[in-house]
Design a protein around this motif. Structure first.
Motif, mmCIF file in Angstrom:
data_model
loop_
_atom_site.group_PDB
_atom_site.id
_atom_site.type_symbol
_atom_site.label_atom_id
_atom_site.label_comp_id
_atom_site.label_asym_id
_atom_site.label_seq_id
_atom_site.Cartn_x
_atom_site.Cartn_y
_atom_site.Cartn_z
ATOM 1 N N LEU A 28 0.804 -1.218 0.000
ATOM 2 C CA LEU A 28 0.000 0.000 0.000
ATOM 3 C C LEU A 28 0.840 1.272 0.000
ATOM 4 C CD1 LEU A 28 -2.932 -0.889 2.408
ATOM 5 C CD2 LEU A 28 -2.922 -0.851 -0.085
ATOM 6 N N ILE A 33 -4.863 4.348 -3.195
ATOM 7 C CA ILE A 33 -6.007 3.458 -3.381
ATOM 8 C C ILE A 33 -7.271 4.305 -3.371
ATOM 9 C CG2 ILE A 33 -7.316 1.503 -2.507
ATOM 10 C CD1 ILE A 33 -4.538 0.777 -3.531
ATOM 11 N N SER A 52 -0.662 6.986 -0.389
ATOM 12 C CA SER A 52 0.208 5.834 -0.172
ATOM 13 C C SER A 52 1.147 6.020 1.010
ATOM 14 C CB SER A 52 1.029 5.571 -1.434
ATOM 15 O OG SER A 52 1.795 6.730 -1.760
ATOM 16 N N ARG A 71 -6.722 2.747 6.042
ATOM 17 C CA ARG A 71 -5.753 1.838 5.444
ATOM 18 C C ARG A 71 -5.072 1.044 6.539
ATOM 19 N NH1 ARG A 71 -1.849 5.501 3.115
ATOM 20 N NH2 ARG A 71 -0.911 5.453 5.182
ATOM 21 N N ASN A 73 -1.849 -1.126 6.597
ATOM 22 C CA ASN A 73 -0.703 -1.570 5.795
ATOM 23 C C ASN A 73 -0.293 -3.001 6.115
ATOM 24 O OD1 ASN A 73 -0.702 0.927 4.622
ATOM 25 N ND2 ASN A 73 1.190 1.637 5.556
ATOM 26 N N ASN A 76 -2.437 -5.091 4.134
ATOM 27 C CA ASN A 76 -2.531 -4.679 2.729
ATOM 28 C C ASN A 76 -3.987 -4.475 2.308
ATOM 29 O OD1 ASN A 76 -0.087 -4.115 1.479
ATOM 30 N ND2 ASN A 76 -0.308 -5.744 -0.037
ATOM 31 N N VAL A 78 -7.487 -1.773 2.358
ATOM 32 C CA VAL A 78 -8.115 -0.469 2.517
ATOM 33 C C VAL A 78 -9.603 -0.687 2.768
ATOM 34 C CG1 VAL A 78 -8.707 1.691 1.350
ATOM 35 C CG2 VAL A 78 -6.409 0.737 1.115
ATOM 36 N N ALA A 97 -6.099 1.363 -7.989
ATOM 37 C CA ALA A 97 -4.794 1.863 -7.555
ATOM 38 C C ALA A 97 -4.201 2.766 -8.623
ATOM 39 C CB ALA A 97 -3.850 0.698 -7.278
#
Length: 125
Positions: A28, A33, A52, A71, A73, A76, A78, A97
């Protein structure tokens, strides 16, 4: 590169849903996203996006105050938390993306690099 959207369904007006977008093939911290939606007979439009590298977000005017993008991370993933849903929110929702300018320039479809499959959201009593 894959984006897998899920979490759609049928909900009554005023209800809530949480959409998830799991990405694979990249992390990410490399891409913005975004969530887009397309209602029958209408063009696809950007709804919300998240940067990001920091927590910058974008929301379309039609959803401000009702939707929240986050998000994770480590997963991975969202998420798009959708509250106070209205019948006009009914659409197929897609995650996508793209590069940093995807967020800066307000989620234009032409700036998307990768699309996920859609998940149907229907708001109806």
């Amino acid at each position: 590169v894959q984006l897998q959207a899920s979490g759609g369904g049928l909900v009554q007006p005023g209800g809530s849903l949480r959409l998830s977008c799991v990405v694979s093939g990249f992390t990410l911290d490399h891409y913005v996203i975004g969530w887009f939606r397309q209602a029958p007979g209408k063009e696809r439009e950007g709804v919300s996006g998240i940067s990001s590298s920091d927590d910058r977000t974008y929301y379309a005017d039609s959803v401000k105050g009702r939707l929240k993008i986050t998000r994770d991370n480590a997963k991975n993933t969202v998420y798009l938390q959708m509250n106070s849903l209205k019948p006009e929110d009914t659409a197929v929702y897609y995650c996508a993306a793209g590069p940093p300018y995807l967020l800066v320039l307000g989620l234009r479809v032409s700036h998307v690099h990768f699309w996920g499959q859609g998940t149907q959201v229907t708001v109806s009593s």
